[in-house]
Design a protein around this motif. Structure first.
Motif, PDB file in Angstrom:
ATOM      1  N   UNK A 200       0.802  -1.221   0.000  1.00 40.30           N
ATOM      2  CA  UNK A 200       0.000   0.000   0.000  1.00 40.30           C
ATOM      3  C   UNK A 200       0.835   1.270   0.000  1.00 40.30           C
ATOM      4  N   UNK A 201       1.929   1.277   0.756  1.00 36.19           N
ATOM      5  CA  UNK A 201       2.691   2.529   0.886  1.00 36.19           C
ATOM      6  C   UNK A 201       3.948   2.530   0.031  1.00 36.19           C
TER       7      UNK A 201
ATOM      8  N   UNK B 250       6.294   7.722   0.666  1.00 40.05           N
ATOM      9  CA  UNK B 250       5.243   6.720   0.513  1.00 40.05           C
ATOM     10  C   UNK B 250       4.399   6.926  -0.757  1.00 40.05           C
TER      11      UNK B 250
ATOM     12  N   UNK C 135      -1.673   8.456  -0.677  1.00 40.64           N
ATOM     13  CA  UNK C 135      -2.783   7.880   0.078  1.00 40.64           C
ATOM     14  C   UNK C 135      -4.023   7.918  -0.798  1.00 40.64           C
ATOM     15  N   UNK C 136      -4.614   6.747  -1.029  1.00 43.86           N
ATOM     16  CA  UNK C 136      -5.784   6.701  -1.911  1.00 43.86           C
ATOM     17  C   UNK C 136      -6.965   7.340  -1.218  1.00 43.86           C
ATOM     18  N   UNK C 137      -7.698   8.110  -1.968  1.00 51.86           N
ATOM     19  CA  UNK C 137      -8.879   8.743  -1.392  1.00 51.86           C
ATOM     20  C   UNK C 137      -9.935   7.690  -1.130  1.00 51.86           C
ATOM     21  N   UNK C 138     -10.579   7.775   0.000  1.00 52.09           N
ATOM     22  CA  UNK C 138     -11.615   6.812   0.321  1.00 52.09           C
ATOM     23  C   UNK C 138     -12.911   7.153  -0.380  1.00 52.09           C
ATOM     24  N   UNK C 139     -13.787   6.197  -0.380  1.00 55.15           N
ATOM     25  CA  UNK C 139     -15.080   6.381  -1.020  1.00 55.15           C
ATOM     26  C   UNK C 139     -16.070   6.868   0.023  1.00 55.15           C
TER      27      UNK C 139
END
Lengths: 308, 658
Positions: free
Chosen positions: A227-228, A300, A303-307
């Motif tokens: 992820x990072x 890193x 950071x993916x934006x959340x839904x």
């Protein structure tokens, strides 16, 4: 593979300039510039003559103790597995499960590590080799580059030309850090803590064993932390893994030379080879934390934006 | 871990010492004979005012606790340690009416316990259990604070055992279980009858030399202490152990009925370290386990590998330091996730994990949430430890070292006192051992944070020179601290949106008091509130969505280093909030209607969860969801949504096998 993996070592132009300075060459080289062979003509084989007694003493300490065949056999596995490990960068970070690419390199290295430990190889090196200060490293490096045989060991491992330069330039570029943080523990641990010094590895053993521990860990690390991580970090992991493997290879070459008992290398060359091999492994351990494991906010993956 | 930097919490105060005077000495042989026998060896130490009400706490009750408004059965609420109470009488609208209900004074100080609350039967009050710093334990009426019983354990605090902070009880069956000072260099686990306080069994925490496997036998443990509340489930009591600051750590499970050791596992596997460095690898489990009944996993978090500041003596990643480790209930490791490899700044994973069904990047996942003291909050997959989210930094992250690798954060500590550099966080961490909270209402995790720096250096060590372990910040430091930077320092509650990893809001305790260091442990409730205490003696209530300060109370003369709890009592129509302060347990209450704001769980899920819970191996009968039992009917849903699905899947699998 990440674009230009071969050029994308973690070596800075400043490190390369410092390396050339040690070899007495003015100017600078960029990634992909001069190779070790071209540089060899500018270096002096006798630069590390002061290390000759060290090489002689280690030969004497280990005479007849090293199983050269075992070492050679594992070296072949080490080279093959290292090539395969580097190739995994092309496949991207592992998503579904850890690979076993870095661990395969460690698997190839452990038998040599254990054999050399058992015959007193690290203890002898610890006893005989001088401290890793800038002067010692510079002298060893110059002799190394001037020696066709030593340069060919790097090339045979697959780090020809500029990659070989970067392998060695990394050590010179981090000489001061090696002196301060050389991943060494020795002698006594006094005062308040009942930790006997013999619980800790000597400097050479820490260099080799520590490199193997990192190699053993990286596959799972890449999977669990996908992820990072970025492809650049993945490539850095491969580079530092490759340099650890190269250090193990060079250490094995030294062990094999000692084990075979022939005068293939001069005592000064042998001492230079040992110094460089341990320094490469120790430096890579310091850098793999910096470039791969200690992932700051700046390093890193976004950071993916959340839904929401 | 840096608890030795908190002397007020670790040393035996004069008051404690005075309280100990006159305490009867238990003959060591007598005590040793009582191990595993269930014999009552110290009944004379019980002061029984009245038997506490209630019935046996079952595995089902423990499973249901996480969703029960009426209970607080485990240290940070529920087996999953979520730090969240579904109680919702107290809301953002009426919290200003919250008032003190009662105060229990104690004869100790520096309490770090978090009480637990076990509902009574029909028409009976709930019982609050808490431990003190002076080897005493109490059961009181949760409505009034009136004493049921007090148990004064024998023994003396060993100077060699790491600072003894008793942080609370586990409850299981008819027992409450905690730690007590032991004989010599080992604290002990003790079990008391939860109705009468009578002693039931005890077991030393230390791993006896004669029981060590061969690979560990050259370095037998020297001391063993406990800085956590035990956790109970599946007929077992799970604990870690604190050794001294350099020796290796381990975790263990005890038979809940007898105290017999069922298994022990080292946290520092020798095969993953070079030579005997493992023996000094520390990596102890400071705070209590978290249990996921759905995946049947017990999680332990680990501290740093010994030797801060200059780590040259321990090459490699230093497995399993600063990690979350997942075991099955029989001690087999399922996975490990190292959060910070080759750590050297005292940034351990010293707090406890939470487990919950969360929404992350738009997906529902059953996840483990954990911190490290360097100031990131992590979300991991419960199945294999894979990282699902790493938050924005909770606090300031800065290493002004000018050393290697000369980046802004995470680099080697400068060598030599004259080169000391500023480190944010310092050894007190951006987070610490005090637990955090996750609210399913907001999908926020409320993290206990602080900005507190330290000026540090690494000890010099030559290639062939000596390695020195310097005194001053603890004997494990290979280097030291020489001061504190001038930068502003603060204690904060930090709300992290689990969906995105972004910080939603921060509440700085500077709003209430002059800065007093340490992390304020938050507790969330279904009423839309986050309760958080401070070292300055405040208990604050914050809006869980905005972080706005809605209410506070200062407990005069008290410093708070514990976690608030909350529970509902349908018979009094009140919701209570309790907190252990320095020397008092203070309980607040508000009478109001239930808001029923909690998510309604479908009948199907309720049935499934209950069936699944009944499938777990229990030593006692299951409690029906609507029976008197612990009065946890509202929480009988226990596990809903994703968790319920997993339980269904699990059941399906078992059926197939049959």
């Amino acid at each position: 593979m990440v674009e230009g993996y071969g050029e994308r070592t973690t070596v800075s132009d400043e490190d390369r300039r410092e390396f050339l300075k040690v070899l007495g060459v003015s100017g600078s080289i960029a990634a992909g510039g001069l190779g070790l062979e071209e540089l060899g003509s500018t270096a002096s084989l006798g630069a590390a003559e002061e290390l000759a007694p060290v090489g002689q003493a280690i030969r004497s300490d280990l005479s007849g103790a090293i199983d050269a065949d075992l070492v050679a056999e594992q070296q072949a596995a080490l080279t093959t597995s290292s090539e395969e490990m580097v190739a995994t960068v092309e496949r991207g970070l592992p998503s579904e499960a850890p690979r076993e690419a870095f661990a395969a390199v460690a698997d190839a290295g452990w038998p040599v590590y254990e054999h050399l430990r058992d015959v007193g190889f690290y203890a002898s090196a610890d006893e005989q080799l001088p401290a890793f200060d800038a002067d010692t490293l510079g002298a060893a490096m110059e002799t190394f580059v001037a020696s066709d045989q030593l340069v060919s060991m790097v090339e045979e491992f697959g780090l020809g030309n500029y990659q070989g330069v970067d392998l060695l330039a990394t050590v010179i570029g981090n000489a001061e850090q090696l002196q301060n943080y050389h991943w060494v523990a020795t002698e006594e641990v006094p005062g308040g803590v009942s930790a006997p010094s013999d619980a800790f590895p000597t400097a050479p053993q820490a260099a080799a064993g520590g490199a193997l521990l990192w190699l053993e860990d990286i596959d799972e690390y890449l999977y669990q932390n996908e992820l990072i991580l970025t492809e650049e970090i993945h490539a850095d992991a491969a580079w530092h893994g490759e340099t650890m493997a190269a250090g193990l290879h060079l250490m094995s070459e030294a062990a094999r030379v000692i084990g075979e008992g022939a005068g293939a290398l001069s005592d000064a060359e042998l001492a230079s080879l040992l110094t460089v091999s341990f320094a490469v492994q120790a430096t890579a351990q310091g850098l793999i934390t910096q470039d791969v494991y200690w992932v700051t906010e700046e390093m890193r993956a976004p950071r993916a934006a959340g839904d929401n | 871990m840096s608890e030795q930097n908190e002397p007020e919490t670790n040393s035996l105060s004069a008051r404690d010492a005075a309280a100990l005077e006159g305490a009867g000495e238990l003959d060591p042989e007598e005590r040793s004979e009582s191990v595993d026998t269930g014999a009552v060896s110290a009944v004379e130490n019980v002061t029984l005012e009245q038997e506490a009400p209630g019935s046996a706490v079952t595995d089902d009750d423990l499973v249901a606790d996480v969703d029960s408004a009426e209970s607080w059965l485990a240290y940070n609420k529920g087996l999953e340690q979520t730090g969240y109470s579904p109680a919702d009488r107290i809301t953002t609208e009426n919290v200003t009416d919250l008032e003190r209900e009662y105060v229990v004074d104690t004869d100790t100080s520096g309490m770090q316990t978090t009480p637990i609350v076990v509902p009574g039967g029909e028409g009976e009050s709930a019982v609050m259990y808490f431990t003190q710093q002076n080897n005493k334990m109490k059961a009181v009426d949760a409505r009034t604070g009136d004493l049921y019983w007090e148990y004064a354990a024998d023994g003396e605090q060993s100077p060699t055992v790491f600072p003894w902070n008793n942080r609370g009880f586990a409850v299981y069956g008819d027992l409450v279980v905690t730690s007590a000072w032991g004989e010599g260099d080992s604290d002990r686990l003790i079990a008391l009858d939860r109705y009468t306080g009578e002693f039931q069994w005890e077991t030393d925490l230390i791993w006896p030399e004669e029981e060590l496997p061969e690979e560990l036998s050259d370095y037998p443990p020297q001391v063993a202490g406990l800085t956590q509340a035990p956790m109970a489930y599946d007929g077992k009591i799970f604990t870690g152990v604190v050794t001294n600051q350099v020796r290796w750590g381990w975790v263990q499970a005890f038979d809940a009925e007898t105290g017999e050791v069922l298994w022990r596992e080292t946290l520092v596997p020798p095969e993953e370290w070079i030579e005997d460095t493992w023996a000094y690898g520390n990596s102890v489990n400071w705070m209590n386990a978290t249990i996921d009944p759905v995946s049947e996993t017990v999680l332990f978090n680990t501290g740093d590998p010994a030797g801060w500041y200059n780590s040259s003596h321990r090459p490699g990643p230093n497995k399993h330091s600063v990690s979350v480790l997942a075991f099955d209930f029989d001690g087999e490791m399922k996975w490990s996730k190292q959060l910070l490899a080759h750590e050297l700044w005292d940034y351990d994973a010293g707090s406890i994990s939470q487990v919950a069904d969360v929404t992350i990047a738009g997906e529902e996942r059953r996840a483990v949430m954990a911190n490290t003291k360097e100031g990131w909050a992590y979300v991991l997959d419960i199945e294999d430890g894979k990282l699902l989210q790493r938050s924005e930094p909770v606090g300031k992250q800065e290493h002004r070292y000018g050393s290697w690798p000369d980046s802004e954060f995470l680099n080697m500590v400068p060598i030599g006192k004259e080169n000391a550099g500023d480190s944010f966080p310092g050894t007190t961490g951006g987070t610490e051992w005090l637990p955090d909270a996750y609210s399913p209402r907001t999908n926020y995790r409320y993290v206990s944070g602080q900005d507190m720096g330290m000026t540090v250096y690494g000890a010099e060590g030559d290639y062939i020179g000596d390695v020195t372990w310097e005194e001053g910040v603890g004997e494990a430091a290979h280097g030291g601290a020489v001061g504190v930077p001038d930068d502003k320092q603060s204690s904060q509650v930090v709300a992290i949106d689990i969906n995105t990893g972004e910080i939603a809001w921060k509440f700085d305790f500077a709003e209430l008091e002059e800065f007093v260091s340490f992390t304020p442990s938050p507790t969330a409730t279904a009423g839309g509130l986050v309760f958080a205490p401070s070292r300055g003696g405040h208990l604050a209530a914050l809006d869980d969505e905005s972080g706005d300060l809605l209410w506070s109370d200062q407990i005069e003369g008290q410093s708070i280093t514990s976690t608030p709890i909350s529970w509902d009592d349908p018979e009094t129509g009140k919701q209570y909030v309790g907190i252990a302060a320095d020397s008092k347990v203070v309980v607040y209450s508000l009478e109001a209607d239930v808001q029923q704001a909690t998510e309604t769980v479908t009948e199907t899920e309720t049935e499934t969860a209950t069936e699944a819970a009944a499938d777990t191996e229990t030593a006692t009968e299951t409690t029906s969801t609507d029976g008197p039992g612990l009065g946890v009917g509202a929480g009988a849903a226990g596990v809903g949504g994703y968790a319920a699905k997993k339980l269904r899947d699990s059941d399906d699998g078992e059926d197939d096998d049959e």
